[in-house]
Design an enzyme around this catalytic site. Structure first.
Site, PDB file in Angstrom:
ATOM      1  N   HIS A   1       4.741  31.461  12.771  1.00 50.51           N
ATOM      2  CA  HIS A   1       5.171  31.863  11.433  1.00 50.51           C
ATOM      3  C   HIS A   1       6.053  33.104  11.484  1.00 50.51           C
ATOM      4  O   HIS A   1       5.737  34.050  12.211  1.00 50.51           O
ATOM      5  CB  HIS A   1       3.960  32.149  10.554  1.00 50.51           C
ATOM      6  CG  HIS A   1       2.986  31.018  10.494  1.00 50.51           C
ATOM      7  ND1 HIS A   1       1.865  30.958  11.308  1.00 50.51           N
ATOM      8  CD2 HIS A   1       2.974  29.900   9.737  1.00 50.51           C
ATOM      9  CE1 HIS A   1       1.201  29.846  11.052  1.00 50.51           C
ATOM     10  NE2 HIS A   1       1.851  29.180  10.111  1.00 50.51           N
ATOM     11  N   SER A  18       1.574  25.969   5.694  1.00 54.43           N
ATOM     12  CA  SER A  18       1.455  27.418   5.834  1.00 54.43           C
ATOM     13  C   SER A  18       2.769  28.166   5.647  1.00 54.43           C
ATOM     14  O   SER A  18       2.754  29.376   5.413  1.00 54.43           O
ATOM     15  CB  SER A  18       0.881  27.763   7.215  1.00 54.43           C
ATOM     16  OG  SER A  18       1.700  27.250   8.242  1.00 54.43           O
ATOM     17  N   ASP A  37       3.268  35.469  14.410  1.00 54.81           N
ATOM     18  CA  ASP A  37       2.199  35.020  15.293  1.00 54.81           C
ATOM     19  C   ASP A  37       2.633  33.912  16.244  1.00 54.81           C
ATOM     20  O   ASP A  37       1.818  33.157  16.737  1.00 54.81           O
ATOM     21  CB  ASP A  37       0.992  34.559  14.480  1.00 54.81           C
ATOM     22  CG  ASP A  37       1.355  33.452  13.482  1.00 54.81           C
ATOM     23  OD1 ASP A  37       2.489  32.936  13.544  1.00 54.81           O
ATOM     24  OD2 ASP A  37       0.499  33.103  12.654  1.00 54.81           O
TER      25      ASP A  37
END
Length: 312
Positions: free
Chosen positions: A287, A48, A284
């Protein structure tokens, strides 16, 4: 258990990322004024931290509002409020953002000339807690395009590959020992070696002590790869120490903001977004925000440029 997961995620998520550069012939064509000359393709593998939209829209996550609120103004599959690592590296290389593997058949074929991203959020070197292709599978996708979409060695020698391994393997390991901290401790260090060995094999186409073990093992593996491969150069983008430098910055790093309340993410558990996204490093909790990634690449720019320069 949730508190343990968050702790390990914060310790392990931003451990390792690497750049694999094209062969020596291209390196010799570079010059001091334009170190990125000839680097016209970017291939991306990992998780991610570098995924620009391969995950499925039906899975929500990074496809749900308010992700993408800063850029492009709506969810785009990036795990942030805006641009992420891949965006900033492409910008640094002065090339267009590579198309995602999931969209390769839906775009104008001219877009493929800038490379491709095979990264999927939540993945690792091995299978993890998400049902997406791991690192080996991603590389297999890439190899299937060789001789068809991309022509070795010409396309590969003019390319840069970004490989991000940011901790999902370790989070998956933790989940396997939900009520057995002793078993987890015994399994952790052997698993580090297993992950690094597989990471080392793929490019051939916690606690502070544990974090240091991961970094040390990775550094040794990268040094080994550079010694064994005469036609490729491997270098580490050290997210871990770069993040720490930014966290500890009190104004001494030019152009880097002093982020307030590093431990507090911009996106709260209640779904509310902070008033000033530029003041938050984390989006978040795991990230970085767009502003966070922007700062990371300001710090790393010199090292990446130096790695691309021709060797004497």
């Amino acid at each position: 258990m949730n508190s343990i997961m968050k702790l390990l995620a914060s310790l392990l998520l931003f451990i390792f990322s690497s750049l694999l550069f094209g062969d020596v012939v291209v390196a010799e064509s570079l010059n001091q004024k334009d170190p990125f000359s000839g680097r016209n393709k970017l291939f991306v593998f990992g998780d991610s931290y570098v995924d620009t939209g391969n995950t499925k829209t039906t899975d929500k996550g990074a496809w749900a509002f308010p992700y993408g609120i800063t850029y492009p103004g709506k969810p785009s599959g990036r795990f942030s409020d805006g641009h992420i690592s891949t965006d900033f590296l492409a910008q640094l290389l002065r090339i267009k953002l590579p198309v995602t593997y999931a969209k390769k058949d839906d775009v104008d074929k001219t877009r493929l000339q800038y490379g491709m991203s095979f990264a999927y959020g939540g993945t690792g070197v091995f299978d993890t807690y998400v049902n997406y292709p791991n690192m080996t599978a991603q590389i297999n996708y890439f190899e299937q395009l060789l001789g068809n979409v991309y022509s070795p060695p010409s396309d590969l020698s003019s390319s840069v590959a970004l490989v991000s391994v940011a901790g999902n393997d370790y989070i998956t390991l933790v989940r396997a020992y939900p009520n057995d901290p002793i078993g987890l401790y015994g399994a952790f260090k052997p698993f580090i070696r297993k992950v690094v060995n597989q990471t080392e094999e793929n490019p051939h186409l916690g606690s502070e002590e544990d974090s240091n073990t991961i970094i040390d093992t990775t550094l040794k593996s990268v040094a080994k790869l550079n010694k064994e491969n005469n036609h490729s150069a491997f270098t580490i983008i050290d997210y871990y120490n770069t993040f720490l430098a930014i966290f500890n910055n009190t104004g001494g790093i030019p152009g880097i903001p002093t982020f307030q309340n590093i431990s507090i993410p911009c996106l709260g558990d209640d779904g509310k977004v902070c008033d000033d996204r530029k003041s938050a490093f984390f989006w978040d909790g795991i990230h970085p925000t767009q502003e966070g990634w922007k700062s990371v690449y300001k710090v790393l720019r010199h090292n990446i440029t130096a790695a691309l320069m021709p060797k004497a």
